[in-house]
Design a protein around this motif. Structure first.
Motif, PDB file in Angstrom:
ATOM      1  N   VAL A  15       0.837  -1.200   0.000  1.00 48.64           N
ATOM      2  CA  VAL A  15       0.000   0.000   0.000  1.00 48.64           C
ATOM      3  C   VAL A  15       0.875   1.254   0.000  1.00 48.64           C
ATOM      4  N   ILE A  16       1.917   1.251   0.803  1.00 50.74           N
ATOM      5  CA  ILE A  16       2.829   2.395   0.843  1.00 50.74           C
ATOM      6  C   ILE A  16       3.495   2.582  -0.517  1.00 50.74           C
ATOM      7  N   LEU A  17       3.895   1.484  -1.153  1.00 53.48           N
ATOM      8  CA  LEU A  17       4.513   1.581  -2.480  1.00 53.48           C
ATOM      9  C   LEU A  17       3.545   2.124  -3.530  1.00 53.48           C
ATOM     10  N   MET A  18       2.264   1.815  -3.402  1.00 57.03           N
ATOM     11  CA  MET A  18       1.281   2.362  -4.343  1.00 57.03           C
ATOM     12  C   MET A  18       1.198   3.878  -4.213  1.00 57.03           C
ATOM     13  N   PHE A  19       1.231   4.383  -2.986  1.00 54.44           N
ATOM     14  CA  PHE A  19       1.159   5.827  -2.809  1.00 54.44           C
ATOM     15  C   PHE A  19       2.480   6.505  -3.170  1.00 54.44           C
ATOM     16  N   ALA A  25       4.139   9.364 -10.184  1.00 57.45           N
ATOM     17  CA  ALA A  25       3.255   9.691 -11.302  1.00 57.45           C
ATOM     18  C   ALA A  25       2.920  11.180 -11.318  1.00 57.45           C
ATOM     19  N   ILE A  26       2.789  11.784 -10.139  1.00 53.30           N
ATOM     20  CA  ILE A  26       2.557  13.230 -10.076  1.00 53.30           C
ATOM     21  C   ILE A  26       3.770  13.970 -10.615  1.00 53.30           C
ATOM     22  N   ALA A  27       4.963  13.484 -10.267  1.00 54.45           N
ATOM     23  CA  ALA A  27       6.185  14.122 -10.767  1.00 54.45           C
ATOM     24  C   ALA A  27       6.283  13.991 -12.289  1.00 54.45           C
ATOM     25  N   LEU A  28       5.799  12.875 -12.833  1.00 52.27           N
ATOM     26  CA  LEU A  28       5.817  12.678 -14.278  1.00 52.27           C
ATOM     27  C   LEU A  28       4.651  13.359 -14.985  1.00 52.27           C
ATOM     28  N   ARG A  29       3.706  13.858 -14.218  1.00 56.73           N
ATOM     29  CA  ARG A  29       2.493  14.518 -14.726  1.00 56.73           C
ATOM     30  C   ARG A  29       1.683  13.602 -15.631  1.00 56.73           C
ATOM     31  N   ASN A  30       1.553  12.354 -15.206  1.00 59.05           N
ATOM     32  CA  ASN A  30       0.774  11.367 -15.952  1.00 59.05           C
ATOM     33  C   ASN A  30      -0.515  11.091 -15.174  1.00 59.05           C
ATOM     34  N   VAL A  31      -1.623  11.609 -15.685  1.00 63.35           N
ATOM     35  CA  VAL A  31      -2.901  11.520 -14.970  1.00 63.35           C
ATOM     36  C   VAL A  31      -3.358  10.075 -14.817  1.00 63.35           C
ATOM     37  N   TRP A  32      -3.159   9.261 -15.853  1.00 62.51           N
ATOM     38  CA  TRP A  32      -3.627   7.877 -15.803  1.00 62.51           C
ATOM     39  C   TRP A  32      -2.897   7.076 -14.738  1.00 62.51           C
ATOM     40  N   LEU A  33      -1.594   7.292 -14.605  1.00 56.25           N
ATOM     41  CA  LEU A  33      -0.853   6.582 -13.556  1.00 56.25           C
ATOM     42  C   LEU A  33      -1.255   7.079 -12.167  1.00 56.25           C
ATOM     43  N   ILE A  34      -1.531   8.359 -12.041  1.00 55.09           N
ATOM     44  CA  ILE A  34      -1.976   8.907 -10.745  1.00 55.09           C
ATOM     45  C   ILE A  34      -3.267   8.219 -10.317  1.00 55.09           C
ATOM     46  N   VAL A  35      -4.225   8.156 -11.223  1.00 51.25           N
ATOM     47  CA  VAL A  35      -5.518   7.533 -10.909  1.00 51.25           C
ATOM     48  C   VAL A  35      -5.332   6.048 -10.610  1.00 51.25           C
ATOM     49  N   LEU A  36      -4.503   5.369 -11.415  1.00 54.37           N
ATOM     50  CA  LEU A  36      -4.271   3.941 -11.210  1.00 54.37           C
ATOM     51  C   LEU A  36      -3.668   3.658  -9.845  1.00 54.37           C
ATOM     52  N   PHE A  37      -2.618   4.386  -9.475  1.00 55.73           N
ATOM     53  CA  PHE A  37      -1.958   4.130  -8.195  1.00 55.73           C
ATOM     54  C   PHE A  37      -2.843   4.508  -7.004  1.00 55.73           C
ATOM     55  N   PHE A  42      -5.966   2.482  -2.454  1.00 52.57           N
ATOM     56  CA  PHE A  42      -7.157   2.406  -1.608  1.00 52.57           C
ATOM     57  C   PHE A  42      -7.795   1.021  -1.656  1.00 52.57           C
ATOM     58  N   ALA A  43      -7.725   0.342  -2.799  1.00 48.48           N
ATOM     59  CA  ALA A  43      -8.283  -1.008  -2.885  1.00 48.48           C
ATOM     60  C   ALA A  43      -7.504  -1.973  -1.992  1.00 48.48           C
ATOM     61  N   LEU A  44      -6.179  -1.879  -2.032  1.00 48.69           N
ATOM     62  CA  LEU A  44      -5.371  -2.751  -1.179  1.00 48.69           C
ATOM     63  C   LEU A  44      -5.567  -2.421   0.303  1.00 48.69           C
TER      64      LEU A  44
END
Length: 56
Positions: A15-19, A25-37, A42-44
């Motif tokens: 869970v910590i690794l997902m966040f 992903a925020i640093a890369l500015r990739n919205v899809w990865l942000i939403v995925l992670f 939260f699911a885990l």
């Protein structure tokens, strides 16, 4: 001293690794990865909480 519950420890680390991945992903500015992670994090976390409730 209590023994360490390794499956729950690994789940918490995951869970910590997902966040952390969300931060990358925020640093890369990739919205899809942000939403995925965020969703995976939260699911885990919900899965871990449900396992803990079943145990009690």
């Amino acid at each position: 001293m209590k023994t360490i519950n390794f499956p729950m420890l690994l789940l918490a680390c995951l869970v910590i690794l997902m966040f952390v991945g969300c931060g990358v992903a925020i640093a890369l500015r990739n919205v899809w990865l942000i939403v995925l992670f965020i969703l995976l994090g939260f699911a885990l976390m919900g899965f871990g909480i449900s396992l803990k409730r079943k145990k009690k």
